[in-house]
Design an enzyme around this catalytic site. Structure first.
Site, PDB file in Angstrom:
ATOM      1  N   GLY A 250       0.818  -1.220   0.000  1.00  0.00           N
ATOM      2  CA  GLY A 250       0.000   0.000   0.000  1.00  0.00           C
ATOM      3  C   GLY A 250       0.842   1.256   0.000  1.00  0.00           C
TER       4      GLY A 250
ATOM      5  N   TYR B  37     -12.739  -2.496  12.138  1.00  0.00           N
ATOM      6  CA  TYR B  37     -11.353  -2.029  11.968  1.00  0.00           C
ATOM      7  C   TYR B  37     -10.553  -2.208  13.262  1.00  0.00           C
ATOM      8  CZ  TYR B  37      -7.674   1.461  10.792  1.00  0.00           C
ATOM      9  OH  TYR B  37      -6.491   2.113  10.559  1.00  0.00           O
ATOM     10  N   SER B  38     -11.188  -1.932  14.407  1.00  0.00           N
ATOM     11  CA  SER B  38     -10.506  -2.112  15.697  1.00  0.00           C
ATOM     12  C   SER B  38     -10.143  -3.577  15.896  1.00  0.00           C
ATOM     13  CB  SER B  38     -11.390  -1.634  16.852  1.00  0.00           C
ATOM     14  OG  SER B  38     -11.718  -0.268  16.699  1.00  0.00           O
ATOM     15  N   ALA B  39     -11.053  -4.484  15.507  1.00  0.00           N
ATOM     16  CA  ALA B  39     -10.767  -5.924  15.616  1.00  0.00           C
ATOM     17  C   ALA B  39      -9.600  -6.295  14.712  1.00  0.00           C
ATOM     18  CB  ALA B  39     -12.006  -6.732  15.249  1.00  0.00           C
TER      19      ALA B  39
ATOM     20  N   LYS C 111      -7.184  -4.371  13.600  1.00  0.00           N
ATOM     21  CA  LYS C 111      -5.907  -3.785  14.021  1.00  0.00           C
ATOM     22  C   LYS C 111      -5.419  -4.385  15.342  1.00  0.00           C
ATOM     23  CE  LYS C 111      -5.158  -1.055  10.545  1.00  0.00           C
ATOM     24  NZ  LYS C 111      -4.039  -1.324   9.649  1.00  0.00           N
TER      25      LYS C 111
ATOM     26  N   ILE D 251      -3.854  10.621  11.386  1.00  0.00           N
ATOM     27  CA  ILE D 251      -2.796  11.040  10.462  1.00  0.00           C
ATOM     28  C   ILE D 251      -3.439  11.601   9.192  1.00  0.00           C
ATOM     29  CG2 ILE D 251      -0.712  10.307   9.218  1.00  0.00           C
ATOM     30  CD1 ILE D 251      -0.503  10.028  12.319  1.00  0.00           C
TER      31      ILE D 251
HETATM   32  P1  NDP Z   1      -4.623   5.411   2.692  1.00  0.00           P
HETATM   33  O1  NDP Z   1      -6.075   5.104   2.566  1.00  0.00           O
HETATM   34  O2  NDP Z   1      -4.149   6.792   2.427  1.00  0.00           O
HETATM   35  O3  NDP Z   1      -3.763   4.396   1.786  1.00  0.00           O
HETATM   36  C1  NDP Z   1      -3.996   3.033   1.916  1.00  0.00           C
HETATM   37  C2  NDP Z   1      -3.030   2.286   1.034  1.00  0.00           C
HETATM   38  O4  NDP Z   1      -3.293   0.887   1.176  1.00  0.00           O
HETATM   39  C3  NDP Z   1      -3.211   2.611  -0.433  1.00  0.00           C
HETATM   40  O5  NDP Z   1      -1.954   2.627  -1.073  1.00  0.00           O
HETATM   41  C4  NDP Z   1      -4.044   1.445  -0.936  1.00  0.00           C
HETATM   42  O6  NDP Z   1      -3.887   1.121  -2.295  1.00  0.00           O
HETATM   43  C5  NDP Z   1      -3.496   0.328  -0.097  1.00  0.00           C
HETATM   44  N1  NDP Z   1      -4.392  -0.824  -0.065  1.00  0.00           N
HETATM   45  C6  NDP Z   1      -5.634  -0.910   0.446  1.00  0.00           C
HETATM   46  N2  NDP Z   1      -6.135  -2.143   0.266  1.00  0.00           N
HETATM   47  C7  NDP Z   1      -5.160  -2.854  -0.368  1.00  0.00           C
HETATM   48  C8  NDP Z   1      -5.073  -4.179  -0.827  1.00  0.00           C
HETATM   49  N3  NDP Z   1      -6.093  -5.039  -0.686  1.00  0.00           N
HETATM   50  N4  NDP Z   1      -3.919  -4.576  -1.428  1.00  0.00           N
HETATM   51  C9  NDP Z   1      -2.879  -3.721  -1.592  1.00  0.00           C
HETATM   52  N5  NDP Z   1      -2.925  -2.438  -1.191  1.00  0.00           N
HETATM   53  C10 NDP Z   1      -4.063  -2.021  -0.586  1.00  0.00           C
HETATM   54  O7  NDP Z   1      -4.236   4.949   4.166  1.00  0.00           O
HETATM   55  P2  NDP Z   1      -3.128   5.501   5.190  1.00  0.00           P
HETATM   56  O8  NDP Z   1      -1.890   5.822   4.469  1.00  0.00           O
HETATM   57  O9  NDP Z   1      -3.776   6.514   6.042  1.00  0.00           O
HETATM   58  O10 NDP Z   1      -2.959   4.201   6.078  1.00  0.00           O
HETATM   59  C11 NDP Z   1      -1.813   3.341   6.010  1.00  0.00           C
HETATM   60  C12 NDP Z   1      -1.910   2.350   7.154  1.00  0.00           C
HETATM   61  O11 NDP Z   1      -1.925   3.060   8.398  1.00  0.00           O
HETATM   62  C13 NDP Z   1      -3.183   1.512   7.132  1.00  0.00           C
HETATM   63  O12 NDP Z   1      -2.909   0.202   7.553  1.00  0.00           O
HETATM   64  C14 NDP Z   1      -4.073   2.223   8.135  1.00  0.00           C
HETATM   65  O13 NDP Z   1      -5.023   1.347   8.669  1.00  0.00           O
HETATM   66  C15 NDP Z   1      -3.071   2.704   9.150  1.00  0.00           C
HETATM   67  N6  NDP Z   1      -3.530   3.831   9.945  1.00  0.00           N
HETATM   68  C16 NDP Z   1      -3.864   5.033   9.379  1.00  0.00           C
HETATM   69  C17 NDP Z   1      -4.330   6.074  10.178  1.00  0.00           C
HETATM   70  C18 NDP Z   1      -4.709   7.418   9.643  1.00  0.00           C
HETATM   71  O14 NDP Z   1      -5.217   8.261  10.419  1.00  0.00           O
HETATM   72  N7  NDP Z   1      -4.483   7.726   8.383  1.00  0.00           N
HETATM   73  C19 NDP Z   1      -4.475   5.900  11.630  1.00  0.00           C
HETATM   74  C20 NDP Z   1      -4.084   4.607  12.110  1.00  0.00           C
HETATM   75  C21 NDP Z   1      -3.637   3.623  11.291  1.00  0.00           C
HETATM   76  P3  NDP Z   1      -4.957   1.660  -3.426  1.00  0.00           P
HETATM   77  O15 NDP Z   1      -4.647   3.094  -3.592  1.00  0.00           O
HETATM   78  O16 NDP Z   1      -4.635   0.854  -4.609  1.00  0.00           O
HETATM   79  O17 NDP Z   1      -6.325   1.437  -2.860  1.00  0.00           O
END
Ligand code: NDP
Length: 242
Positions: free
Chosen positions: A11, A154-156, A158, A187
């Site tokens: 991602g 989502y909490s489950a 994570k 974030i």
């Molecule tokens: P974004 O939504 O900005 O980006 C998510 C990324 O994950 C994208 O690149 C997306 O790709 C990719 N992705 C989603 N599903 C898949 C999949 N099935 N296979 C491959 N890639 C996938 O999220 P963030 O950058 O904010 O989040 C990054 C991580 O941090 C996540 O795990 C999130 O849960 C965690 N997080 C974020 C917080 C926040 O406030 N932003 C807070 C706490 C945790 P595509 O563009 O192709 O969909």
């Protein structure tokens, strides 16, 4: 391959994953920049790394699709040098109150987090264990630590990643493979764009939203300079929230 080795970030087309990929590229890793749908954005991340003198390759796969992951990773898993660093970052939310949540909404964040972890981390850590070196960083969330209303699914997911990280860290410690979690708070990425930011900011002691680069710094510390005695931990990057 670079002297630092090879790192895969899932991602990494945008948000926190993008910031981590850029930082790992600057640290000297060859970065495999995973994307699911956003090939052009992943290519831009790679171009930025290469323009700064680093090495990067876009690698498309959906972490929930076992065959897709196996196909995309095969050339790297078969190479003798393998993958030295894995950042399991891909994640999705599908928010709503639990009593009205249909099964697909329940399942999506869990599939992405936990099936994604299984599909990607298992073959990679097998290689790390054989080579007796490796670092894995998993993106959890403060939602997985404290729970968050409207995010039971989502909490489950994570919280599940925290359990998986701690167990895997114990399995692999003797093999010099370290496994840790980073748990971001709020974030500034696409994921948090629809969150009720004003209400959330009131609960954050620092009274501001975090930047993806601030999370990336901690992730990359765990991928690089952190001592190998640091394993099985969860580090929150949340402005003092937890
Ligand atoms: P974004 O939504 O900005 O980006 C998510 C990324 O994950 C994208 O690149 C997306 O790709 C990719 N992705 C989603 N599903 C898949 C999949 N099935 N296979 C491959 N890639 C996938 O999220 P963030 O950058 O904010 O989040 C990054 C991580 O941090 C996540 O795990 C999130 O849960 C965690 N997080 C974020 C917080 C926040 O406030 N932003 C807070 C706490 C945790 P595509 O563009 O192709 O969909």
């Amino acid at each position: 391959m670079t002297p630092m080795g090879r790192a895969l970030v899932t991602g990494a087309s945008r948000g926190i994953g993008r910031a981590v990929a850029l930082e790992l590229g600057a640290m000297g890793f060859e970065v495999l920049v995973n994307f699911r749908t956003e090939a052009a954005k992943a290519a831009q991340v790679c171009d930025a790394i290469v323009a700064s003198g680093g090495r990067a390759v876009p690698v498309g796969f959906d972490v929930t699709d076992a065959d897709d992951v196996a196909r995309a990773l095969a050339p790297y898993l078969d190479a003798p040098e393998g993958i030295d660093v894995l950042v399991c970052n891909a994640g999705v939310t599908c928010d709503g109150l639990f009593i009205g949540m249909d099964h697909e909404a329940w399942d999506r964040p869990i599939r992405t987090a936990l099936d994604g972890f299984y599909h990607v981390a298992r073959p990679i850590v097998r290689g790390m264990a054989k080579r007796r070196r490796g670092r894995v960083v998993v993106l959890s969330s403060v939602s997985g630590i404290t729970g968050n209303p409207g995010q039971v699914n989502y909490s489950a997911a994570k919280a599940g990643l925290i359990g998986a990280t701690k167990a895997l860290a114990r399995e692999l410690a003797a093999r010099n493979v370290i496994v840790n979690c980073v748990a971001p708070g709020l974030i500034d990425t696409d994921m948090s764009a629809d969150a009720p930011r004003d209400a959330l900011l009131a609960a954050i002691p620092m009274r501001r939203i975090g930047r993806p680069e601030e999370v990336a710094k901690v992730v990359c510390f765990l991928c690089g300079d952190a001592p190998s005695y640091l394993t099985g931990q969860v580090i929150a990057v949340d402005g003092g929230l937890t």
